[in-house]
Design a protein around this motif. Structure first.
Motif, PDB file in Angstrom:
ATOM      1  N   THR A 327       0.802  -1.227   0.000  1.00 41.31           N
ATOM      2  CA  THR A 327       0.000   0.000   0.000  1.00 41.31           C
ATOM      3  C   THR A 327       0.831   1.272   0.000  1.00 41.31           C
ATOM      4  OG1 THR A 327      -0.142   0.244   2.421  1.00 41.31           O
ATOM      5  CG2 THR A 327      -1.728  -1.247   1.375  1.00 41.31           C
ATOM      6  N   GLU A 330       3.990   2.081  -5.305  1.00 41.98           N
ATOM      7  CA  GLU A 330       3.270   1.453  -6.406  1.00 41.98           C
ATOM      8  C   GLU A 330       4.145   0.564  -7.275  1.00 41.98           C
ATOM      9  OE1 GLU A 330       4.845   5.307  -8.161  1.00 41.98           O
ATOM     10  OE2 GLU A 330       4.115   4.580  -6.221  1.00 41.98           O
ATOM     11  N   ASP A 351      -2.035  -4.258  -6.677  1.00 40.94           N
ATOM     12  CA  ASP A 351      -1.176  -4.034  -5.509  1.00 40.94           C
ATOM     13  C   ASP A 351      -1.034  -5.276  -4.637  1.00 40.94           C
ATOM     14  OD1 ASP A 351      -3.697  -4.169  -4.428  1.00 40.94           O
ATOM     15  OD2 ASP A 351      -3.571  -2.303  -3.288  1.00 40.94           O
TER      16      ASP A 351
END
Length: 420
Positions: A327, A330, A351
């Motif tokens: 999180t 990226e 993700d």
């Protein structure tokens, strides 16, 4: 270019002294620019980034002397307010000199930063925060040009996201600003608190240390101090994971378990044994296969993004399927393709990484993409059958002090081949 070679399959057993934290030492050394007095730091790791920052401080006018694990910095006068591209592009933390230069000299010219390719990590939050404190800032030819002719002024700055670098920079700048600065949604990482405690010992007035709201009352000047750098929780977590990966038993010396408790909790959930004592953490495995366990990276006190790659390596041989969610950055799954070269079964979904545990890994030539990915490859290689060659190990030298020596002392078959 150097390479690291590992013959896997050996259990790690013994003790590993944990070095001072790179992520604490860098902002601490930067803070020495805020005073003309000598500032001495102990427990400073001998790393590439530390040497690069010492070089940058020298360019700005500091005299930096190292004696063992101690570094003394004296900056009677800042002779240049320009942090050049040639140095700043090498590692991101060098950008933090922007705050002290602007606070002490009321001007700064700092190159846009470089560092590991794990995401954009834009500097707009730094700029907006300093602008709220009265700075005039332009971006010209890859440099941030900042001026505060009348000095910085206290302000309320709320960051839309939690950022360690922004908190470091604005906190340092605020110590010499006129009036009170309130940093809301500030980072709570142990390295931020370590910097705050050091600044207080230099004469700064800071309240709320360890919380998400920092109140800094500016003072006219700061003075020298002596400060010990905290232990590196990421290094400690990496060796804890390595011990669990090899089915070994390792005692980490000189650590504060509270600083990486989230990582220890995940290790316990996976089936590793964790014993915590004052200044020590013992990691062991009873011989059974680890269990697949999910992890989600979060800001402190959550599971650290800097251990995500290493934990993924651990899960490659765990029983079942684990889901690892990133999180913070990226682009921090660059190690997945390299882990696949060991025979790992990993698929990416945005993700999230889904890791299906395999019985065993097999050695392969691999290439590091960033600092923490390098550590993940070491973790995998320690358990893989055969001899692994790790390329681009200069990434490791940015964040791990005496890695081969520490692992060899615990029984690893690891060595470095110097570039010819």
């Amino acid at each position: 270019m150097d390479t690291i070679h590992i013959r896997g399959g050996r259990r790690l057993s013994g003790s590993i002294p944990i070095s001072g934290a790179k992520n604490a030492a860098l902002p601490l050394m930067t803070a020495a620019l805020l005073t003309a007095d000598p500032v001495k730091f102990t427990n400073v790791p001998a790393l590439t980034d530390v040497r690069s920052l010492a070089k940058l401080l020298g360019v700005l006018g500091s005299d930096v002397q190292r004696d063992g694990d101690s570094v003394t910095i004296v900056t009677p006068e800042i002779t240049s307010t320009t942090a050049p591209y040639e140095i700043v592009s090498q590692f991101r933390a060098s950008f933090w000199v922007l705050g002290p230069l602007l606070a002490r000299c009321h001007e700064a010219k700092v190159s846009l930063p470089g560092g590991c390719a794990i995401g954009a990590r834009p500097v707009d939050l730094y700029i907006k925060g300093l602008q709220k404190m009265g700075a005039e800032i332009d971006l010209i030819e890859g440099y941030v040009l900042a001026k505060a002719p009348g000095g910085l002024k206290g302000a309320v700055v709320r960051s839309p996201i939690v950022s360690v670098g922004v908190t470091h920079t604005l906190m340092m700048a605020a110590t010499l600003a006129e009036g009170e600065t309130v940093l809301e949604n500030a980072a709570r990482e142990p390295e931020v608190s370590d910097l705050a405690h050091c600044l207080v010992s230099m004469g700064a007035k800071i309240q709320g240390i360890g919380t998400s709201t920092l109140r800094i009352e500016g003072v006219e000047k700061l003075h020298g101090t002596t400060h010990r750098v905290i232990a590196d929780r990421i290094e400690a977590g990496t060796y804890a994971i390595a011990a669990a990966m090899t089915g070994g038993e390792v005692t980490l010396e000189g650590v504060n378990a509270e600083t990486f408790d989230a990582a220890l909790s995940v290790l316990r959930a996976a089936g590793a044994g964790v014993d915590v004592q004052q200044g020590q953490v013992r990691i062991y495995r009873n011989g059974e296969r680890l269990q697949a366990t999910n992890a989600v990276t979060q800001v402190f006190p959550g599971f650290p993004t800097d251990l995500q790659a290493q934990f993924m390596a651990l899960m490659t041989t765990a029983e079942g399927e684990s889901e690892i969610t990133e999180t913070i950055f990226e682009n921090r799954f660059m190690h997945v393709q390299e882990l696949a070269r060991f025979g790992a079964d990993i698929s990416l979904h945005g993700d999230k990484a889904l890791v299906r545990g395999v019985e065993k890994l097999k050695a392969a030539p691999v290439m590091a993409s960033d600092l923490r990915a390098s550590a993940a490859l070491v973790v995998a290689a320690l358990a893989a059958e055969g001899e692994t060659t790790i390329n681009r190990v200069y990434h490791l030298d940015r964040g791990f002090e005496r890695l081969e020596e520490k692992l060899r002392a615990c029984g690893a078959d690891i060595w470095r081949a110097k570039a010819s």
